[in-house]
Motif scaffolding. Structure first.
Motif, mmCIF file in Angstrom:
data_model
loop_
_atom_site.group_PDB
_atom_site.id
_atom_site.type_symbol
_atom_site.label_atom_id
_atom_site.label_comp_id
_atom_site.label_asym_id
_atom_site.label_seq_id
_atom_site.Cartn_x
_atom_site.Cartn_y
_atom_site.Cartn_z
ATOM 1 N N LYS A 201 0.816 -1.218 0.000
ATOM 2 C CA LYS A 201 0.000 0.000 0.000
ATOM 3 C C LYS A 201 0.846 1.263 0.000
ATOM 4 O O LYS A 201 0.400 2.321 -0.462
ATOM 5 N N LEU A 204 1.417 1.974 -3.491
ATOM 6 C CA LEU A 204 0.165 2.455 -4.082
ATOM 7 C C LEU A 204 0.023 3.956 -3.865
ATOM 8 O O LEU A 204 -0.241 4.713 -4.809
ATOM 9 N N ILE A 223 2.083 1.862 -8.970
ATOM 10 C CA ILE A 223 0.836 1.137 -8.658
ATOM 11 C C ILE A 223 0.934 -0.303 -9.134
ATOM 12 O O ILE A 223 0.494 -1.237 -8.444
ATOM 13 N N ILE A 227 0.671 -3.812 -6.909
ATOM 14 C CA ILE A 227 -0.142 -4.991 -7.233
ATOM 15 C C ILE A 227 0.717 -6.256 -7.220
ATOM 16 O O ILE A 227 0.311 -7.292 -6.680
ATOM 17 N N TYR A 243 -6.730 -1.885 -6.287
ATOM 18 C CA TYR A 243 -5.556 -1.190 -6.822
ATOM 19 C C TYR A 243 -5.740 -0.864 -8.302
ATOM 20 O O TYR A 243 -5.268 0.178 -8.781
ATOM 21 N N TYR A 246 -7.303 2.395 -9.085
ATOM 22 C CA TYR A 246 -6.425 3.563 -9.075
ATOM 23 C C TYR A 246 -5.691 3.726 -10.407
ATOM 24 O O TYR A 246 -5.354 4.846 -10.804
#
Length: 364
Positions: A201, A204, A223, A227, A243, A246
């Motif tokens: 995260k 992210l 990002i 993942i 995810y 995003y």
């Protein structure tokens, strides 16, 4: 199989059985232990109600245990989307206000629940103070959980308020968030020995901030990295889906920014056309208006001075009109102001000199 309430209380006792609890409670280690325990609890058979009932029972004589049990209960609700975690945090805010981490708990709840701009902006202001909080019981300047929530709040706010991103104050805020999340990743890398062992995260939120700052490709890469680092847990599929949302947002933000640039270019073209029309109209008007005046003058010198004076007056009017149009531009540049003011000043000088010449000749 989920723990019983008795087992949960025993596990909570183990977590809070330390000498300096008021200091330990504000550490990342404590938060991770609470999170690990919460991850072993499934919301079933009124377990939430039982935990909260025991929080209230233990509060008077065993406050450390009561708070730990509350934090576990809160984390279970937050991870499993059970009830309103913001209401839960607010209802216990006063009871546990002596623990600085309670501010962090409430901000986590705002981040999860709220989508209202004013609420998010207020939370950003509170979080800005929290990430700088250092005292005998805590150091939140290096608490990766606190720093990550701060970054998450800024991401969420500006994903709703895209137009505000490039105002000087807000750009500074985004840059500060970028530094915070990079600090989080470095702390985690040092602790775990590798960038690959950093919590997904964090990457992210790193990617989200980069995208908001216009670094689309780098943001999408981060990002994608987040993942790829997701663990093979039972909720991996839902996390991948979250995810990926995003990544979709990144495409929308990129398209939005491209359209904004095109609109600005069109506005510039439109204003330039208005300036050209104003220039031609003013010039034509003066030419037509001064023809009759010049036909009545026979003295060559006087005629020349008057023509120079009218040119100066024309420049004054043009400078005033162009400056007026520049003020209507959304994107105001100093260079445009300088050009317009220069025309105005030169016109005033020329007109003034011509006027003085005519006056002096009349006096002679």
């Amino acid at each position: 199989m989920s723990y019983s309430i008795e087992q949960i209380i025993e596990k909570a006792k183990e977590i809070c059985s330390v000498k300096e609890f008021n200091k330990y409670v504000n550490s990342r280690e404590y938060e991770l232990k609470v999170t690990a325990l919460a991850g072993s609890i499934i919301v079933e058979d009124n377990i939430i109600e039982e935990m909260l009932l025991n929080v209230n029972k233990l509060f008077s004589n065993f406050k450390e245990l009561a708070f730990t049990l509350f934090f576990v209960c809160y984390t279970v609700c937050r991870r499993q989307n059970y009830g309103n975690v913001l209401d839960l945090a607010i209802s216990y805010e006063d009871k546990f206000e002596e623990y600085e981490i309670m501010k962090h708990i409430k901000l986590m709840a705002v981040l999860d629940v709220s989508s209202h701009s004013s609420t998010l902006y207020k939370a950003i202001k509170e979080s800005s103070k929290l990430i700088e909080l250092v005292n005998d019981d805590c150091d939140f300047t290096n608490h990766v959980g606190v720093l990550n929530v701060y970054t998450g709040l800024i991401c969420k706010y500006f994903e709703y308020q895209l137009d505000e991103r490039f105002e000087p104050e807000n750009k500074e805020l985004l840059t500060k968030a970028l530094k915070s999340i990079k600090k989080v990743i470095e702390i985690e890398k040092e602790k775990n020995g590798s960038y690959e062992n950093v919590y997904s995260k964090f990457y992210l939120n790193y990617g989200r901030i980069l995208i908001l700052l216009g670094k689309y490709n780098k943001g999408e890469e981060e990002i994608q990295r987040a993942i790829s680092l997701l663990s093979n847990s039972t909720d991996r599929a839902s996390k991948v889906n979250e995810y990926n949302q995003y990544l979709l947002k990144a495409s929308i933000i990129h398209s939005y920014d491209l359209n904004e640039e095109k609109i600005k270019d069109l506005d510039k073209i439109k204003v330039s056309n208005y300036k050209s029309i104003a220039l031609m109209t003013t010039l034509l008007g003066f030419l037509l208006g001064t023809i009759n005046i010049f036909t009545t003058i026979t003295d060559a010198f006087t005629l020349t001075v008057l023509m120079v004076g009218y040119c100066g007056l024309l420049m004054i009017l043009l400078g005033t009109i162009l400056l007026g149009f520049t003020l209507t531009l959304k994107e105001r540049k100093i260079r445009l102001y300088i050009y317009d003011i220069l025309i105005l000043v030169v016109g005033v000088v020329i007109f003034g000199l011509a006027l003085l010449t005519v006056i002096n000749k009349g006096m002679i």
